[in-house]
Design an enzyme around this catalytic site. Structure first.
Site, PDB file in Angstrom:
ATOM      1  N   VAL A   1       8.244  16.640  62.854  1.00 52.42           N
ATOM      2  CA  VAL A   1       6.934  17.075  62.379  1.00 52.42           C
ATOM      3  C   VAL A   1       7.166  18.181  61.371  1.00 52.42           C
ATOM      4  O   VAL A   1       8.126  18.955  61.477  1.00 52.42           O
ATOM      5  CB  VAL A   1       6.047  17.555  63.544  1.00 52.42           C
ATOM      6  CG1 VAL A   1       4.873  18.393  63.049  1.00 52.42           C
ATOM      7  CG2 VAL A   1       5.527  16.364  64.344  1.00 52.42           C
ATOM      8  N   CYS A   2       6.301  18.246  60.385  1.00 50.23           N
ATOM      9  CA  CYS A   2       6.333  19.307  59.381  1.00 50.23           C
ATOM     10  C   CYS A   2       7.695  19.290  58.669  1.00 50.23           C
ATOM     11  O   CYS A   2       8.216  18.231  58.353  1.00 50.23           O
ATOM     12  CB  CYS A   2       6.013  20.648  60.052  1.00 50.23           C
ATOM     13  SG  CYS A   2       5.537  21.970  58.926  1.00 50.23           S
ATOM     14  N   THR A   3       8.292  20.445  58.422  1.00 49.82           N
ATOM     15  CA  THR A   3       9.558  20.497  57.691  1.00 49.82           C
ATOM     16  C   THR A   3      10.750  20.098  58.545  1.00 49.82           C
ATOM     17  O   THR A   3      11.889  20.155  58.066  1.00 49.82           O
ATOM     18  CB  THR A   3       9.786  21.896  57.096  1.00 49.82           C
ATOM     19  OG1 THR A   3       9.739  22.879  58.140  1.00 49.82           O
ATOM     20  CG2 THR A   3       8.737  22.219  56.047  1.00 49.82           C
TER      21      THR A   3
ATOM     22  N   THR B   1       6.074  15.309  55.544  1.00 48.41           N
ATOM     23  CA  THR B   1       6.411  16.709  55.778  1.00 48.41           C
ATOM     24  C   THR B   1       5.156  17.523  55.465  1.00 48.41           C
ATOM     25  O   THR B   1       4.114  16.975  55.102  1.00 48.41           O
ATOM     26  CB  THR B   1       7.610  17.152  54.926  1.00 48.41           C
ATOM     27  OG1 THR B   1       8.095  18.422  55.388  1.00 48.41           O
ATOM     28  CG2 THR B   1       7.255  17.273  53.443  1.00 48.41           C
TER      29      THR B   1
ATOM     30  N   GLY C   1       3.155  15.036  59.298  1.00 45.69           N
ATOM     31  CA  GLY C   1       2.907  16.070  58.299  1.00 45.69           C
ATOM     32  C   GLY C   1       2.939  17.457  58.917  1.00 45.69           C
ATOM     33  O   GLY C   1       3.577  17.689  59.941  1.00 45.69           O
TER      34      GLY C   1
END
Length: 231
Positions: free
Chosen positions: A109-111, A129, A159
């Site tokens: 998730v995310c970065t 991301t 994301g």
């Protein structure tokens, strides 16, 4: 040969979630809210010492890299302010590469997707991301997607931050079936009704987007440099 990604309704899940200094707590807590009630969660780090998140809350690992299970259904990576340093950490990258070899699903998730990419686990894949950090993902030759959740084979990526709940429920549907995922969503009372329409640049006020991009510019550059640095 049996499909290794087919749902198994009765067997508890074996979930590995990476910890590293200055990751974002909600990146991990959101997916865990969806997945955690359906199996055993292993919080993975080099040692058993507490790991501090980027909001000043510490999390206690449950298992070291050396003792991590080799039959994980899911290996999961959160993002956060510490992603750039983690991308330069050979121990983390080697552990992820080894864990992904046997895991049924390789996720983030995310970065966290930047870490998967740096470990060589997203080659030829699309990945999500946080909206402010597509550039470092693309610097590693990965097709960055603006979708909230991206499924590419057994790679599931979400994301930024709150997308972790959507990601967790999507992955849970693949693991345990749609009925289980729907039940879990109801149990969580996940019925988002945000007070503002500022959750993504496609709907946010351009002035708010401009301010957010300025606030994340230095971190974005750090992540780009980490993406281009040999480890």
């Amino acid at each position: 040969m049996a499909d290794s990604t087919a749902p198994e309704q009765s067997r508890p899940l074996n979930i590995g979630m990476l910890l590293y200094p200055n990751f974002t707590l909600l990146d991990l807590a959101g997916p865990h809210a969806a997945l955690g009630m359906h199996g055993m969660t292993h919080l993975l780090w080099k040692t058993m010492d507490p790991v501090w998140t980027d909001t000043g809350i510490s999390i206690n690992p449950t298992t070291t890299f050396a003792n991590a299970p080799t039959d994980l259904d899911v290996i999961f990576v959160p993002g956060g302010h510490g992603t750039g340093d983690a991308m330069r950490d050979k121990d983390i990258l080697e552990f992820l590469a080894a864990a992904a070899w046997s895991a049924r699903f390789v996720t983030s998730v995310c970065t966290g997707s930047l870490l998967l990419a740096k470990a060589g686990l997203l080659e030829g894949r699309r990945a999500a991301t946080h909206w402010a950090f597509y550039e470092p993902l693309e610097a590693m030759g990965i097709e960055a997607s603006h979708d909230r959740v991206v499924v590419d084979g057994n790679r599931y990526t979400g994301g930024g931050v709150t997308a972790g709940i959507d990601f967790g429920l999507t992955l849970l549907a693949a693991l345990k079936g749609e009925a289980t995922a729907k039940f879990t969503q109801l149990a969580m009372e996940y019925d988002p009704q945000p007070p503002f329409k500022e959750g993504h640049p496609r709907t946010a006020d351009p002035l708010v987007v401009q301010a957010a991009r300025a606030a994340t510019a230095e971190m974005n550059q750090q992540f780009v440099e980490s993406a281009r640095t040999m480890t």
